[in-house]
Write a protein that holds these residues in place. Structure first.
Motif, PDB file in Angstrom:
ATOM      1  N   ALA A 130       0.812  -1.219   0.000  1.00 39.46           N
ATOM      2  CA  ALA A 130       0.000   0.000   0.000  1.00 39.46           C
ATOM      3  C   ALA A 130       0.845   1.269   0.000  1.00 39.46           C
ATOM      4  O   ALA A 130       0.701   2.138  -0.875  1.00 39.46           O
ATOM      5  N   LEU A 131       1.729   1.406   0.983  1.00 40.03           N
ATOM      6  CA  LEU A 131       2.510   2.634   1.086  1.00 40.03           C
ATOM      7  C   LEU A 131       3.509   2.756  -0.056  1.00 40.03           C
ATOM      8  O   LEU A 131       3.777   3.864  -0.551  1.00 40.03           O
ATOM      9  N   ARG A 132       4.039   1.630  -0.497  1.00 39.39           N
ATOM     10  CA  ARG A 132       4.958   1.668  -1.632  1.00 39.39           C
ATOM     11  C   ARG A 132       4.259   2.198  -2.885  1.00 39.39           C
ATOM     12  O   ARG A 132       4.782   3.057  -3.595  1.00 39.39           O
ATOM     13  N   MET A 133       3.093   1.653  -3.177  1.00 37.91           N
ATOM     14  CA  MET A 133       2.359   2.087  -4.369  1.00 37.91           C
ATOM     15  C   MET A 133       1.924   3.545  -4.248  1.00 37.91           C
ATOM     16  O   MET A 133       1.955   4.301  -5.230  1.00 37.91           O
ATOM     17  N   ALA A 134       1.532   3.948  -3.043  1.00 36.81           N
ATOM     18  CA  ALA A 134       1.123   5.336  -2.837  1.00 36.81           C
ATOM     19  C   ALA A 134       2.302   6.284  -3.090  1.00 36.81           C
ATOM     20  O   ALA A 134       2.139   7.332  -3.731  1.00 36.81           O
ATOM     21  N   TYR A 135       3.481   5.909  -2.599  1.00 36.57           N
ATOM     22  CA  TYR A 135       4.659   6.751  -2.818  1.00 36.57           C
ATOM     23  C   TYR A 135       5.038   6.767  -4.292  1.00 36.57           C
ATOM     24  O   TYR A 135       5.391   7.822  -4.850  1.00 36.57           O
ATOM     25  N   ARG A 136       4.955   5.622  -4.946  1.00 41.81           N
ATOM     26  CA  ARG A 136       5.271   5.550  -6.385  1.00 41.81           C
ATOM     27  C   ARG A 136       4.320   6.438  -7.175  1.00 41.81           C
ATOM     28  O   ARG A 136       4.745   7.165  -8.085  1.00 41.81           O
ATOM     29  N   TYR A 137       3.039   6.426  -6.816  1.00 42.61           N
ATOM     30  CA  TYR A 137       2.067   7.250  -7.522  1.00 42.61           C
ATOM     31  C   TYR A 137       2.317   8.734  -7.255  1.00 42.61           C
ATOM     32  O   TYR A 137       2.218   9.570  -8.167  1.00 42.61           O
ATOM     33  N   PHE A 138       2.684   9.066  -6.028  1.00 39.42           N
ATOM     34  CA  PHE A 138       2.996  10.459  -5.684  1.00 39.42           C
ATOM     35  C   PHE A 138       4.168  10.972  -6.520  1.00 39.42           C
ATOM     36  O   PHE A 138       4.107  12.061  -7.096  1.00 39.42           O
ATOM     37  N   ARG A 139       5.244  10.170  -6.618  1.00 40.63           N
ATOM     38  CA  ARG A 139       6.410  10.599  -7.413  1.00 40.63           C
ATOM     39  C   ARG A 139       6.061  10.678  -8.894  1.00 40.63           C
ATOM     40  O   ARG A 139       6.513  11.570  -9.613  1.00 40.63           O
ATOM     41  N   TYR A 140       5.258   9.726  -9.346  1.00 48.37           N
ATOM     42  CA  TYR A 140       4.843   9.704 -10.755  1.00 48.37           C
ATOM     43  C   TYR A 140       4.073  10.976 -11.111  1.00 48.37           C
ATOM     44  O   TYR A 140       4.356  11.641 -12.115  1.00 48.37           O
ATOM     45  N   THR A 141       3.091  11.346 -10.282  1.00 49.35           N
ATOM     46  CA  THR A 141       2.288  12.530 -10.575  1.00 49.35           C
ATOM     47  C   THR A 141       3.114  13.798 -10.441  1.00 49.35           C
ATOM     48  O   THR A 141       2.920  14.751 -11.202  1.00 49.35           O
ATOM     49  N   ARG A 142       4.066  13.816  -9.484  1.00 48.04           N
ATOM     50  CA  ARG A 142       4.883  15.016  -9.313  1.00 48.04           C
ATOM     51  C   ARG A 142       5.798  15.237 -10.516  1.00 48.04           C
ATOM     52  O   ARG A 142       5.939  16.360 -10.999  1.00 48.04           O
ATOM     53  N   VAL A 143       6.427  14.136 -11.012  1.00 47.90           N
ATOM     54  CA  VAL A 143       7.299  14.256 -12.187  1.00 47.90           C
ATOM     55  C   VAL A 143       6.486  14.708 -13.395  1.00 47.90           C
ATOM     56  O   VAL A 143       6.927  15.576 -14.165  1.00 47.90           O
ATOM     57  N   ARG A 144       5.314  14.141 -13.591  1.00 49.57           N
ATOM     58  CA  ARG A 144       4.467  14.530 -14.719  1.00 49.57           C
ATOM     59  C   ARG A 144       4.028  15.985 -14.596  1.00 49.57           C
ATOM     60  O   ARG A 144       3.966  16.723 -15.589  1.00 49.57           O
ATOM     61  N   ARG A 145       3.746  16.417 -13.370  1.00 49.52           N
ATOM     62  CA  ARG A 145       3.329  17.807 -13.163  1.00 49.52           C
ATOM     63  C   ARG A 145       4.474  18.765 -13.502  1.00 49.52           C
ATOM     64  O   ARG A 145       4.284  19.774 -14.175  1.00 49.52           O
ATOM     65  N   HIS A 146       5.687  18.405 -13.047  1.00 46.94           N
ATOM     66  CA  HIS A 146       6.855  19.239 -13.370  1.00 46.94           C
ATOM     67  C   HIS A 146       7.131  19.225 -14.869  1.00 46.94           C
ATOM     68  O   HIS A 146       7.466  20.251 -15.465  1.00 46.94           O
ATOM     69  N   ALA A 147       7.013  18.038 -15.462  1.00 44.75           N
ATOM     70  CA  ALA A 147       7.284  17.925 -16.897  1.00 44.75           C
ATOM     71  C   ALA A 147       6.319  18.797 -17.691  1.00 44.75           C
ATOM     72  O   ALA A 147       6.700  19.406 -18.700  1.00 44.75           O
ATOM     73  N   ARG A 148       5.089  18.871 -17.229  1.00 41.48           N
ATOM     74  CA  ARG A 148       4.084  19.639 -17.968  1.00 41.48           C
ATOM     75  C   ARG A 148       4.233  21.135 -17.743  1.00 41.48           C
ATOM     76  O   ARG A 148       3.920  21.943 -18.624  1.00 41.48           O
ATOM     77  N   SER A 149       4.729  21.516 -16.567  1.00 42.88           N
ATOM     78  CA  SER A 149       4.769  22.933 -16.219  1.00 42.88           C
ATOM     79  C   SER A 149       6.081  23.617 -16.585  1.00 42.88           C
ATOM     80  O   SER A 149       6.120  24.822 -16.748  1.00 42.88           O
ATOM     81  N   ASP A 150       7.175  22.867 -16.713  1.00 38.88           N
ATOM     82  CA  ASP A 150       8.488  23.478 -16.943  1.00 38.88           C
ATOM     83  C   ASP A 150       8.737  23.731 -18.430  1.00 38.88           C
ATOM     84  O   ASP A 150       9.716  23.251 -19.012  1.00 38.88           O
ATOM     85  N   ASP A 151       7.837  24.478 -19.061  1.00 32.26           N
ATOM     86  CA  ASP A 151       8.001  24.813 -20.481  1.00 32.26           C
ATOM     87  C   ASP A 151       8.224  23.574 -21.347  1.00 32.26           C
ATOM     88  O   ASP A 151       9.017  23.592 -22.292  1.00 32.26           O
ATOM     89  N   ALA A 152       7.541  22.486 -21.002  1.00 30.64           N
ATOM     90  CA  ALA A 152       7.712  21.246 -21.756  1.00 30.64           C
ATOM     91  C   ALA A 152       7.036  21.375 -23.116  1.00 30.64           C
ATOM     92  O   ALA A 152       5.949  21.944 -23.242  1.00 30.64           O
ATOM     93  N   ALA A 153       7.702  20.848 -24.141  1.00 25.69           N
ATOM     94  CA  ALA A 153       7.182  20.927 -25.504  1.00 25.69           C
ATOM     95  C   ALA A 153       6.187  19.800 -25.745  1.00 25.69           C
ATOM     96  O   ALA A 153       6.516  18.627 -25.523  1.00 25.69           O
ATOM     97  N   PRO A 154       4.958  20.115 -26.227  1.00 27.36           N
ATOM     98  CA  PRO A 154       4.022  19.041 -26.620  1.00 27.36           C
ATOM     99  C   PRO A 154       4.661  18.181 -27.710  1.00 27.36           C
ATOM    100  O   PRO A 154       5.134  18.690 -28.724  1.00 27.36           O
ATOM    101  N   THR A 155       4.689  16.867 -27.477  1.00 28.05           N
ATOM    102  CA  THR A 155       5.512  15.977 -28.305  1.00 28.05           C
ATOM    103  C   THR A 155       4.726  14.772 -28.783  1.00 28.05           C
ATOM    104  O   THR A 155       3.959  14.174 -28.020  1.00 28.05           O
ATOM    105  N   LEU A 156       4.938  14.421 -30.050  1.00 31.79           N
ATOM    106  CA  LEU A 156       4.423  13.172 -30.605  1.00 31.79           C
ATOM    107  C   LEU A 156       5.541  12.143 -30.620  1.00 31.79           C
ATOM    108  O   LEU A 156       6.680  12.462 -31.000  1.00 31.79           O
ATOM    109  N   LEU A 157       5.242  10.920 -30.221  1.00 33.92           N
ATOM    110  CA  LEU A 157       6.214   9.838 -30.262  1.00 33.92           C
ATOM    111  C   LEU A 157       5.939   8.978 -31.484  1.00 33.92           C
ATOM    112  O   LEU A 157       4.791   8.626 -31.761  1.00 33.92           O
ATOM    113  N   ILE A 158       7.005   8.628 -32.208  1.00 29.85           N
ATOM    114  CA  ILE A 158       6.875   7.808 -33.414  1.00 29.85           C
ATOM    115  C   ILE A 158       7.569   6.477 -33.170  1.00 29.85           C
ATOM    116  O   ILE A 158       8.763   6.445 -32.856  1.00 29.85           O
ATOM    117  N   GLY A 159       6.826   5.387 -33.293  1.00 25.48           N
ATOM    118  CA  GLY A 159       7.429   4.071 -33.125  1.00 25.48           C
ATOM    119  C   GLY A 159       6.489   3.112 -32.445  1.00 25.48           C
ATOM    120  O   GLY A 159       5.392   3.482 -32.009  1.00 25.48           O
TER     121      GLY A 159
END
Length: 636
Positions: A130-159
């Protein structure tokens, strides 16, 4: 160093969490089974007696199964399986305790019971996770939030999905920054309409322009395109992707293959990426087992191939590396680059392989286990003009390296040869073939002297063709000509060459060494790398012009300058009179060229020394022609 010596405060906190979770799971299982009634309270005294021993055992189980030392930030399926394994081991321990030790001897009846034990198994997994998954989800959402807010370029992935998933993991872990993926375009029909780590597959590669237009209409313009390795396969038409992206003003990056253990990163797309055939699968564990802890010398370590070999042997765990180079700037550059990220002991020495005493002394002092000989003069037209310099470096220099390696007690010497040594028509090919013959003869003599036992040293030669982006390669030359406005010069409309990446070539060179030093004491001394399909040089020139957003013959002219001395239209990988055989290693074959005895070679070598001293070109040519009868050069 043991695993225990690396434990930190964080590991002890994780262990404490797991002990509390185990205690809670055990008490909760009892409480649920006996509904908190008298049966529960009657069992508490004995449960408290058992608990310390059970927790001590659980600490050992958690440590052995890596629960204590796994970083919660990166918890994944293997870690979830370890939690299940730990819970299962502890459940079996309770079963043994109840059925063998406690029930018959203490209570005369079962203390835990099967229902309690089954409940405990489920609860233990839940409480540990439980606590492991909760911490993993917290870090996951925080990284995604930073990635989206730090002037991240909207990107298409090919492959394909598998490649995109690696890239998405790199973004989630923070290894790849400043991009925000909005969708995937996959060449695989099976991927269409699916989600990859919550990212939709929006269509196929042919839908590229439509998807970009759709996002633009929604005021969410795509700023970047990332091509994964599968996007460079011929069926994906990578040139078309790049040209369309250039017209639309979209920045294009690529994610290199991660097979060799590279850290996820994005790099610029180069024309070299469009020439790549599918790379051979390299057994990196095999290479590490050969190199790890060894002392290695690389001659010509400042050149394109030599510097990459240095990079690879350090990556494979070499303990010490000596770089021998006669160019001071090149030596400084390679030693600085390696020192920045290497734990190996790296040393660089200025030396010319023609200086026999200097090379003998350096090797005697360093005492190498392996020697990779990449130093050479290799520019075909220059060597057609300056024969004697090619003989001094490529023949006598190689002999010096081979003799010094043997005297210093090296386990193996690997000479970088060339496909031009096969039925040579140039002085480069001829001098390299003579050097091969010397290494072959010395290797054969050492094997004969060992009487069937492992010889004191193996000497092998590895042949391959052109490597992309190396010094003197046609690709950087064409780039410079296009940037200058043309024309692009090609020697002949039918000129064809083989190409491979420097990384793959060097990995296969080390792989050949593992075969030569194998348990079977291989008798192969000349190896040939599989170069894939040849590339027509004029097609390459046209492709590079188009990728620059220009039209061949309109914006940039292609001029045919005529074949240069020592060149031939089609390179060959095996001589017509040269038996070949498979050795069971992907990407490598064995060649079995004719090998004169050392006694005959010594006579030619002595005559060459005298002719070099007199700068007698006619005699040099005659001697080399005698040594390599298939030599077909018509250069004067």
């Amino acid at each position: 160093m043991t695993r225990l010596s690396h434990l930190t405060l964080r590991n002890f906190l994780i262990a404490l969490h797991d002990l509390l979770a185990t205690t809670a799971a055990l008490f909760a299982a009892f409480y649920l089974r006996f509904e908190g009634g008298e049966g529960f309270f009657e069992r508490l005294p004995l449960l408290f007696q058992i608990l310390p021993y059970f927790l001590a055992f659980s600490v050992v189980v958690f440590f052995v199964l890596n629960l204590t030392t796994t970083k919660w930030r990166f918890i994944s399926l293997p870690d979830a399986l370890n939690i299940i394994r730990a819970a299962t081991v502890l459940t079996v321990a309770l079963l043994v305790l109840d059925y063998i030790f406690v029930a018959p001897n203490v209570r005369g009846a079962f203390f835990l019971g099967k229902v309690t034990i089954v409940l405990y198994w489920f609860l233990e997994i839940a409480f540990l996770s439980a606590l492991r998954m909760a911490y993993r989800y917290f870090r996951y959402t925080r990284v995604r939030r930073h990635a989206r807010s730090d002037d991240a370029a909207p990107t298409l992935l090919i492959g394909r999905a598998a490649d995109a998933e690696v890239l998405l993991r790199g973004i989630e872990s923070g290894a790849i920054k400043r991009i925000w993926p909005v969708g995937v375009l996959s060449p695989s029909l099976a991927d269409r309409g699916q989600f990859i780590r919550n990212l939709p597959v929006l269509g196929g590669i042919d839908d590229f322009e439509d998807v970009i237009a759709d996002f633009a209409k929604r005021n969410k313009p795509i700023a970047r395109l990332v091509m994964t390795p599968s996007a460079f396969e011929p069926d994906a038409h990578p040139e078309s992707i790049l040209m369309r992206a250039r017209k639309l003003g979209v920045i294009v990056n690529r994610m290199p293959s991660l097979e060799s253990g590279d850290t996820p990163r994005l790099t610029a797309v180069a024309v070299e990426d469009l020439l790549l055939r599918p790379s051979e699968k390299i057994d990196y564990l095999r290479l590490e087992s050969l190199i790890r802890g060894k002392a290695v010398i690389v001659t010509g370590g400042g050149g394109s191939i030599g510097s990459e070999i240095c990079e690879r042997v350090v990556a494979f765990g070499a303990a010490r590396l000596l770089i021998v180079e006669n160019s001071e700037p090149a030596l400084y550059a390679v030693t600085e680059a390696l020192a920045a990220h290497s734990a190996a002991q790296i040393e660089g020495r200025i030396a010319d392989i023609r200086d026999r005493e200097r090379i003998m002394r350096l090797m005697a002092e360093f005492k190498p286990d392996m020697v990779f000989h990449a130093a050479a003069l290799k520019h075909v037209p220059i060597l057609e003009r300056d024969w004697s310099e090619g003989v001094k470096t490529n023949i006598f220099g190689s002999m010096n390296v081979a003799d010094a390696a043997l005297a210093a007690g090296a386990e193996a010497m690997v000479m970088i040869s060339t496909d031009k040594a096969i039925e040579p028509v140039s002085m480069l090919g001829l001098t390299k073939r003579f050097a091969e013959m010397y290494c072959q003869a010395l290797d054969r003599d050492l094997a004969a002297a060992s009487g069937g036992a492992k010889p004191p040293m193996r000497l092998i030669s590895v042949r391959f063709g052109n490597v992309l982006a190396s010094n003197g390669s046609v690709v950087p030359k064409f780039k410079a000509q296009i940037e200058a406005g043309g024309p692009v010069t090609v020697t002949h409309p039918d000129m064809v060459r083989y190409f491979m990446t420097i990384r793959e070539a060097c990995d296969l060179v080390v792989t050949a060494a593992t075969h030569a030093l194998g348990a079977q004491h291989s008798d192969v001394s000349v190896y040939v790398l599989n170069m894939g399909q040849p590339v027509k040089i004029v097609d390459l020139a046209e492709r590079m012009i188009r990728l620059s957003g220009l039209q061949p013959g309109y914006d940039i002219d292609i001029v045919f300058t005529g074949m240069r001395p020592g060149e031939r239209l089609h390179e060959i990988l095996f001589a017509s009179e040269e038996p070949t055989r498979e050795i069971g290693v992907p990407g490598i074959m064995a060649a079995q060229p004719n090998e004169p005895p050392m006694q005959t070679l010594r006579k030619w070598i002595a005559a060459l020394e005298q002719a070099i001293a007199r700068d007698d070109r006619a005699t040099i040519r005659t001697i080399l022609k005698d040594a390599v009868p298939e030599f077909g050069s018509t250069a004067a």
